[in-house]
Scaffold this motif. Structure first.
Motif, PDB file in Angstrom:
ATOM      1  N   CYS A  78       0.509  40.873  28.172  1.00 54.96           N
ATOM      2  CA  CYS A  78       0.660  39.488  27.719  1.00 54.96           C
ATOM      3  C   CYS A  78       0.241  38.603  28.885  1.00 54.96           C
ATOM      4  O   CYS A  78       0.832  38.679  29.955  1.00 54.96           O
ATOM      5  N   PHE A  91      -6.256  38.649  20.687  1.00 58.83           N
ATOM      6  CA  PHE A  91      -4.988  39.360  20.720  1.00 58.83           C
ATOM      7  C   PHE A  91      -5.216  40.762  20.173  1.00 58.83           C
ATOM      8  O   PHE A  91      -6.156  40.990  19.401  1.00 58.83           O
ATOM      9  N   ASN A 113       2.504  28.528  21.241  1.00 58.70           N
ATOM     10  CA  ASN A 113       3.488  29.094  22.162  1.00 58.70           C
ATOM     11  C   ASN A 113       4.302  28.009  22.870  1.00 58.70           C
ATOM     12  O   ASN A 113       5.527  28.077  22.923  1.00 58.70           O
ATOM     13  N   CYS A 118       3.706  33.666  29.324  1.00 60.92           N
ATOM     14  CA  CYS A 118       2.495  34.313  28.840  1.00 60.92           C
ATOM     15  C   CYS A 118       2.305  33.951  27.369  1.00 60.92           C
ATOM     16  O   CYS A 118       3.241  33.595  26.665  1.00 60.92           O
ATOM     17  N   SER A 161       1.659  34.802  23.670  1.00 65.49           N
ATOM     18  CA  SER A 161       1.772  35.866  22.662  1.00 65.49           C
ATOM     19  C   SER A 161       0.990  35.488  21.413  1.00 65.49           C
ATOM     20  O   SER A 161       0.716  34.315  21.166  1.00 65.49           O
ATOM     21  N   GLY A 173      -0.455  40.791  22.991  1.00 63.03           N
ATOM     22  CA  GLY A 173      -1.087  39.809  23.872  1.00 63.03           C
ATOM     23  C   GLY A 173      -2.580  40.026  23.942  1.00 63.03           C
ATOM     24  O   GLY A 173      -3.158  40.756  23.128  1.00 63.03           O
TER      25      GLY A 173
END
Lengths: 553, 333
Positions: free
Chosen positions: A62, A102, A116, A182, A184, A205
């Motif tokens: 991630c 991802f 996020n 981080c 996601s 991630g």
């Protein structure tokens, strides 16, 4: 009877059968890197955790907008490939990489970043689940909803986000490099809800490794992400984190080839590892501090001469030599020397028991003392002149091993004996376990001298000094009070020019030295042990270590 | 017997309830809470209060208890305070590990403890007797940590004979049915995985077995000594029965009651998890997990696990009582 004995022998033989040269006791052949962790991750939704284990595991897959550069705490581009700031420091424009995906196939883009950040900030956001505790977000960005220093995160292009702040924020890029922020996969969060990050789900991630499985308290397995957008200088295909709680067992596992590396060998084992032909040590740069704090509720400690005498009585050189791993150094201020803002001109207190005794006499204690007077606390956490009680002089030791404090009780006993040499008869104070100790500290009830410390989060001096002293007096800092220090630190937090900020931190360090605000004892690195087959591991003072640089033979 | 079973079940309810209240109260009385533990050095009055509110810890104690016990009654074990992970999942992942280790340790302890106890009693005051009881004393006295680390360094590192980390080597896969890897590997027909699982079981099981083995050996010896002095034993010998028949069928069988009790108690203790053994051998069971949860003040885990352990003890005690009736036809409920 004979038959019983024969039976016994048979049983013994059968029991011994599995003992003969056994199967895969070696770390896996091929390009697998097995890292011995000291505990189980809490969760792999890194925003929802505060522990270093979850962070190290999750960080491999991630990714953050910025990274820390190698063994330093200098932020460099990662998912954000470049950025600009407005003159007033309130607007940051980040250009993102446009070729990241991802591992669930969904694209990494500005929308994903906004998703996020909004999820963390807004308690009404549907993905900010009731059970989520985004504690680091609250700490580093000032709070949630409108309390956050982030006013908004806007999508201003497919691969461009604009972050608008309510005030300039010096540590911006360093904070963005923290694993807890981080990015996601929004799709994975939507799909799994509050279960995202649990052992059954893991993380999704953009990083060089993707999640395979997590067996609680046993291991976490990651495998190479074939679609990774970036460079992978190393050759590791599979990463296995094996959970081995005991440090001696981790050392044994390294020797037996069950793991390739581990963190935190016992201090006694470090020399043996350094002397071994097949193993080696790397030290994470010191990014912490251990200190002995004063409770300013104690009348005797409110005299700077007494504080200075105590500082001169403690032989910190001996303490560091006796208790700390190689490479640890005596602390002169709160900041570790490797951190910018460290004031190298602040001198160390000389170990001088005679001088300390003289100072105590000047302060009115020619024969030292063994009892102290505890004062009451009034409004606004200000210590009053009214006496609450008297009690024996007590030195509270940390009941648990921390990276900056390898042996609280042992160090406490040493300190007590140094104090006795200058006539201060102290007793060792114990307050239950770690959680109980913290409780008492937060309540301001560690009325005496108490051990504590700090490990830096993001390589910014504000994370040390600002975090502790920007707001004072507060119970958890022993009611230490210095309005000038508070103002200076708040000011430094809002500046973006590093030289200007460094000058302020230098000034604060000098003030704290002159007033003996606290007795800083040591900074220490953290040792990591490796098998010779491992190369390319880059240690980081903030433990943000990217395994993509690692190669195994 | 049926009525007895129902009566025991009914009697168990206030015990379990009492344990739940006691543990809840004790946990909340000791200083520190999940919020403080989670925040660590970052803890301040404000962020602790904020976190407490978020975790529902600011509610009155009785309300928190009712929420928890109500959920439990509906079969919902709740989520961990740290990480919000379903407790049922965590238990399902860890309990089989503890069961497997406990059964292995108890099997070793019984397999060796019983014969040692019997032989010691039969050959009372001989060299074998003295040596066995000395070994038993040693087993009970040596700290588990010392024994475990010794075995790791000698057998695991120096000799390289056995592994000592976890339940399986990296990369070994076993299809999960019971969660007991030895059994699952056999069910899978995976002989090499079975061997790997057994190898990992040896050192921790031996370490864990030392205390129960010593206890079982001593109790067996005492019980046998008492029985061997009885008139019916002398009569059996006088009737010309073989020594082995007298000792096993007439002696041991009648000595079994206290031995079964002890084995049952040992099982209960083992099933509640062996913190030290699990720590040294990185065995992912419930013992270390429970210990860590107490330190972290993860209320949900500690409260739920303590209840489960109480239920295990109650069940094991009941099973032992039933076994009494099987062993000794004079006992009727």
């Amino acid at each position: 009877m004979r038959k019983l004995s024969v039976l016994l022998i048979l049983v013994l033989v059968v029991a011994a059968l599995p003992a003969f040269p056994h199967s895969a006791a070696k770390a896996q052949a091929g390009n697998t890197f097995t890292y011995g962790e000291y505990g189980n991750p809490v969760k792999l939704d890194l925003a929802d955790v505060t522990d270093g284990i979850s962070a190290l595991v999750g960080l491999q897959g991630c990714e953050t907008l910025t990274n820390f550069d190698g063994s330093t705490t200098n932020p460099i581009p990662n998912l954000a490939k470049s950025w600009t700031t407005s003159d007033d420091g309130l607007t940051w424009k980040f250009e993102l990489v446009d070729n990241a995906k991802f591992t669930d196939g969904t694209p990494f883009n500005a929308e994903a970043v906004k998703y996020n950040f909004d999820r963390w900030q807004f308690t009404t956001n549907p993905a900010h689940f009731a059970e989520d505790v985004f504690e680091y977000y609250g700490t580093m960005w000032g709070g949630f909803d409108d309390a956050s220093i982030i006013k908004s995160v806007d999508v201003t292009g497919d691969y461009e986000v604009t972050v608008t702040l309510t005030a300039p924020y010096g540590p911006m890029l360093n904070t963005l490099a923290m694993p807890f922020f981080c990015i996601s996969s929004p799709a994975a969060i939507e799909k799994n809800g509050a279960q995202y990050g649990t052992p059954e789900v893991g993380f999704v991630g953009t990083g060089p490794y993707k999640f395979v499985e997590w067996v609680s308290d046993d291991h976490v397995t990651l495998t190479r992400n074939p679609d990774y957008w970036g460079e992978v200088p190393g050759n590791v295909d599979t990463v296995v984190f094996r959970i081995i709680p005991d440090a001696a067992a981790r050392y044994a596992a390294l020797q037996a080839g069950e793991i390739d590396a581990f963190e935190g060998p016992n201090v006694e084992d470090i020399k043996a590892i350094q002397g071994s032909d097949s193993l080696y040590i790397q030290m994470r740069g010191a990014n912490n501090v251990m200190y002995l704090a004063f409770s300013y509720r104690i009348k005797e400690f409110r005299d700077v001469k007494v504080r200075q005498a105590i500082a001169m009585a403690i032989n910190r050189d001996e303490i560091v030599k006796a208790f700390y791993p190689p490479g640890a150094e005596v602390a002169t201020t709160m900041l570790p020397p490797s951190l910018w803002g460290f004031n190298k001109d602040v001198p160390a207190f000389k170990y001088d028991p005679e001088g300390a005794k003289a100072l105590l006499a000047e302060a009115g204690y020619p024969n030292g003392f063994s009892e102290v007077t505890v004062l009451k606390v009034g409004d606004n956490n200000q210590v009053t002149d009214q006496v609450d009680k008297t009690m024996p002089l007590t030195l509270y030791y940390q009941p648990v091993q921390r990276p900056y404090n390898p042996d609280g009780q042992g160090i406490g006993e040493a300190m007590i004996s140094y104090l006795a040499d200058i006539g201060l008869q102290a007793q060792l104070g114990s307050v239950g376990d770690w959680s109980a100790y913290l409780d008492e500290r937060v309540a301001g009830n560690l009325t005496g001298l108490y051990q504590l410390g700090w490990t830096g989060d993001n390589g910014d001096p504000d994370n040390f000094l600002g975090y502790f002293y920007a707001k004072n007096p507060v119970p958890q800092e022993g009611y230490y009070e210095n309005a000038q220090v508070g103002q200076l630190l708040l000011q430094a937090r809002t500046l973006t020019d590093q030289a200007q900020r460094a000058a302020i931190y230098n000034q604060v360090e000098q003030i704290q030295h002159d007033e003996v605000a606290r007795i800083y004892i040591a900074h220490t690195g953290v040792a990591l042990a490796f098998a010779n087959r491992v190369s390319g591991y880059v240690v980081s003072p903030t433990a943000t270590e990217y395994f993509k640089t690692v190669s195994v033979k | 017997m049926g009525k007895y079973f129902v009566r025991r079940l009914v009697e168990a309810i206030p015990v379990i309830f009492g344990v739940s209240v006691l543990v809840f109260m004790l946990l909340h009385l000791i200083p520190g809470d999940p919020a403080t533990a989670m925040l660590g050095e970052r803890a301040t009055e404000e962020n602790i209060q904020g976190l407490r509110r978020q975790l529902g810890l600011d509610k009155p104690l009785y309300e928190q208890y009712i929420v928890w016990i109500g959920r439990l009654a509906r079969g919902d074990l709740g989520n961990t305070v740290r990480g919000n992970i379903p407790v049922s999942n965590e238990i399902r992942n860890r309990f089989p590990a503890t069961i497997e280790l406990s059964l292995a340790a108890l099997t070793l302890a019984t397999l060796f403890g019983l014969p040692i106890g019997v032989i010691s009693a039969v050959k009372r005051n001989s060299l074998i007797d003295t040596a066995s009881m000395f070994a038993a004393l040693f087993g009970v006295s040596i700290p588990i940590f010392v024994l475990g680390l010794l075995l790791i360094f000698l057998v695991g590192v120096q000799l390289g004979w056995l592994p000592f980390v976890g339940r399986l080597s990296s990369g070994v896969q076993i299809g999960r049915v019971t969660g007991l890897y030895t059994i699952d590997a056999l069910l899978d027909g995976n002989w090499s995985a079975f061997k790997n699982a057994v190898e990992h079981l040896v050192l921790p099981a031996v370490t864990l077995a030392t205390i129960p083995l010593a206890v079982i050996a001593r109790i067996t010896r005492s019980a046998m000594l008492e029985v061997l002095n009885q008139d019916y034993i002398r009569t059996a010998y006088a009737k010309g029965l073989r020594s082995r028949t007298v000792i096993v069928r007439h002696g041991f069988r009648n000595a079994m009651l206290p031995i079964v009790t002890i084995i049952g108690l040992q099982l209960g203790t083992l099933l509640s998890g062996a913190v030290l053994t699990e720590t040294i051998f990185s065995w992912p069971g419930v013992g270390k997990w429970l210990f860590d949860s107490i330190v972290a003040r993860d209320y949900t885990i500690v409260q739920t696990m303590t209840l489960i352990i109480a239920m295990i003890y109650v069940s094991v005690n009941f099973a032992v009582d039933v076994l009494y009736a099987v062993i000794d036809p004079r006992i009727r409920y």
